[in-house]
Design an enzyme around this catalytic site. Structure first.
Site, PDB file in Angstrom:
ATOM      1  N   LYS A  80       0.865  -1.185   0.000  1.00  0.00           N
ATOM      2  CA  LYS A  80       0.000   0.000   0.000  1.00  0.00           C
ATOM      3  C   LYS A  80       0.900   1.233   0.000  1.00  0.00           C
ATOM      4  CE  LYS A  80      -3.907   1.733   2.816  1.00  0.00           C
ATOM      5  NZ  LYS A  80      -4.700   1.445   4.029  1.00  0.00           N
ATOM      6  N   SER A 155      -9.550   1.328   3.029  1.00  0.00           N
ATOM      7  CA  SER A 155      -8.722   2.123   2.162  1.00  0.00           C
ATOM      8  C   SER A 155      -7.668   1.327   1.389  1.00  0.00           C
ATOM      9  CB  SER A 155      -8.036   3.217   2.969  1.00  0.00           C
ATOM     10  OG  SER A 155      -7.195   2.657   3.961  1.00  0.00           O
ATOM     11  N   SER A 179      -9.430  -1.167   7.281  1.00  0.00           N
ATOM     12  CA  SER A 179      -8.951  -0.969   5.909  1.00  0.00           C
ATOM     13  C   SER A 179      -8.182  -2.125   5.295  1.00  0.00           C
ATOM     14  CB  SER A 179      -8.091   0.288   5.823  1.00  0.00           C
ATOM     15  OG  SER A 179      -8.928   1.407   5.736  1.00  0.00           O
TER      16      SER A 179
HETATM   17  N1  GLN Z   1     -12.721   3.542   6.470  1.00  0.00           N
HETATM   18  C1  GLN Z   1     -12.195   3.962   7.732  1.00  0.00           C
HETATM   19  C2  GLN Z   1     -11.877   5.433   7.684  1.00  0.00           C
HETATM   20  O1  GLN Z   1     -12.187   6.031   6.728  1.00  0.00           O
HETATM   21  C3  GLN Z   1     -11.013   3.134   8.075  1.00  0.00           C
HETATM   22  C4  GLN Z   1      -9.782   3.532   7.384  1.00  0.00           C
HETATM   23  C5  GLN Z   1      -8.620   2.672   7.695  1.00  0.00           C
HETATM   24  O2  GLN Z   1      -8.723   1.626   8.331  1.00  0.00           O
HETATM   25  N2  GLN Z   1      -7.470   3.168   7.287  1.00  0.00           N
HETATM   26  O3  GLN Z   1     -11.328   5.991   8.576  1.00  0.00           O
END
Ligand code: GLN
Length: 492
Positions: A80, A155, A179
């Site tokens: 990532k 994400s 994420s």
């Molecule tokens: N979707 C969640 C957020 O927007 C989690 C993001 C993540 O785990 N990086 O914060």
């Protein structure tokens, strides 16, 4: 042999050792798959052509010289793009870091390289990992390999999509509020968040430091275990890194679920869950029961407030962490009369709308006069969530939920409604607040052929138990469907 791009790590590791396959050939297969799918899927932001080739050759030389550094040697793995890589552009999908070439490798990158892995490239994400669909990337949305009109989740959507199509055998993601697990679920692959502190965060671009944790995205539970073994362990560069002895993560993996107590979290598997997801979840519960587990319905009342607490704590921490992007030290700088004007202009131009929303929310929640009402309150809820988990683990060995209340949604469907987007993380966020491990295992598809994930949660450092149940879920599901790849070779 079938296309090497479709192998699991365990299969590829065996083929590399039986001399049926070289690391250079394996990388070539993965690169061909990327060439075939990238125009449609856009999993990658950067592909490291030369670096990956050099690593693959080095892995083959090592094999030839009788040097074996374990199961990751010669395996193509994607990262990532919020994990820093020396000399290789790292953007966290933000304009503010466009063109930034970090001067060092994140600890996970060093560990993968030391294990002989081949870093294929950097995958797309929601800007600074804030989002659940990759639609918040400044460099375009990744697409779900099972239906390119849909999001891969987020994400870590690029990482999950790459593993699902075979443009990497495995990938790393980061999981602050789900994420790793949510995109894995939406893309039909395995995604695992380790206990907080097991994997070093040194060189992970910080979003919310009390929640962030790096984890593997793979095609099988055994592969997740192999990657975790490669990247975990104490790191003096990360003050939150766990110092104790690591559990033997794979020690129970073949034991099955006979005699285990499996708790179903009622708050996270009822209302709001899509019927197909709920049905698939219940089918797996029956199978686990058939395999000798005792299924218990448990209530964790505070998890109903976990999402609200997360959306105060995570923005509060991000508002502090993102202060470093000021136009002075990294990436973008816009001209301005005074230093303050330069910083203001740089941040306004460099950050996307969701990141700005989070910074504003977080700054507000931390400001004098509001701190107790918002941030302080959220921290108290966090403690209640932790207590709920502790009590639940007195009654059950592991807890289970659907990973995501819905299957993959359409691109654009939730972009105008941040709250609907935030709800994607309902089932994954509580264990970020508690710091406990969790894993998503694909078990089936809905009527539209979209994958559904089953989540197994365990107490802190109980990864051996978590892998044991996850392996049983994988075996009982027998899920081996793969997305049909619409070739985009030759497409512009
Ligand atoms: N979707 C969640 C957020 O927007 C989690 C993001 C993540 O785990 N990086 O914060």
């Amino acid at each position: 042999m079938s296309d090497p791009a479709d192998l699991t790590i365990v299969e590829a590791a065996a083929a590399l050792r039986s001399e049926d396959l070289t690391a250079v050939e394996l990388l070539a297969a993965v690169r061909r798959r990327a060439a075939m799918t990238e125009a449609n899927i856009h999993a990658y932001l950067t592909i490291d052509v030369e670096g990956a080739e050099a690593s693959a050759r080095a892995a083959d030389d090592a094999f030839a010289g009788g040097e074996d550094r374990g199961p990751l040697q010669g395996i193509p793995i994607a990262l990532k793009d919020n994990m820093v890589t020396r000399g290789l552009e790292t953007t966290a999908s933000s304009q503010i870091l466009a063109g930034w070439h970090p001067p060092y490798d994140a600890t996970v990158v060093t560990r993968l390289r030391d294990a002989g892995a081949v870093i294929v490239g950097k995958t797309n994400l929601d800007e600074f990992a804030m989002g659940s669909s990759t639609e918040n990337s400044a460099y375009g949305t990744s697409r779900n390999p099972w239906d390119p009109e849909r999001v891969p989740g987020g994400s870590s959507g690029g990482s999950a999509a790459a593993v699902a199509v075979g443009s990497a055998l495995a990938a790393l993601g980061s999981d602050t509020g789900g994420s790793v697990r949510q995109p894995a679920s939406l893309c039909g692959v395995v995604g695992m968040k380790p206990t907080y502190g097991l994997v070093s965060r040194y060189g992970l671009i910080a979003f919310a430091s009390s929640l962030d944790q790096i984890g593997p995205i793979t095609r099988s539970v055994a592969d997740a275990l192999a990657v975790l073994q490669g990247i975990s362990g104490h790191d003096p560069e990360d003050a939150t890194s766990y110092r104790g002895e690591l559990p033997d993560f794979g020690s129970q993996i073949d034991r099955g679920v006979e005699g285990l107590k499996i708790g179903v979290v009622s708050e996270l598997s009822g209302e709001g869950t899509e019927p197909a997801v709920a049905a698939e979840f219940r089918t797996m519960l029956q199978r686990l029961e058939g395999a000798g587990a005792e299924i218990k319905e448990l209530s964790l009342p505070s998890t109903a407030y976990a999402l609200s607490a997360y959306y105060l704590i995570a923005p509060a921490e991000c508002s502090a962490n993102l202060a470093r992007f000021d136009g002075v030290r990294f990436g973008l700088r816009l001209d301005g009369g005074t230093v303050e004007e330069m910083m203001g202009a740089t941040r306004a131009a460099g950050f996307g709308p969701e990141v700005i929303r989070r910074i504003l929310l977080g700054t507000y929640a931390l400001s004098a006069g509001y701190y107790d009402a918002f941030y302080g309150q959220a921290q108290k809820v966090r403690t209640l969530v932790i207590d709920d988990f502790k009590q639940a683990y007195e009654q059950a060995d592991v807890l289970v939920t659907p990973t995501s209340p819905t299957t993959a949604f359409k691109v654009g469907e939730r972009t105008d409604d941040p709250l609907a987007m935030y709800l994607s993380d309902l089932c994954t966020i509580p264990s970020n607040l508690s710091g406990d491990p969790g894993i998503s295992v694909p078990t089936g598809v809905d009527d539209a052929g979209l994958p559904i994930g089953f989540q197994v949660l365990a107490p802190a450092l109980a990864e051996p138990l978590m892998f044991r149940v996850a392996q049983a879920v994988e075996d009982l599901a027998g899920f081996d469907a793969r997305p049909t790849l619409a070739s985009s070779e030759g497409a512009a």
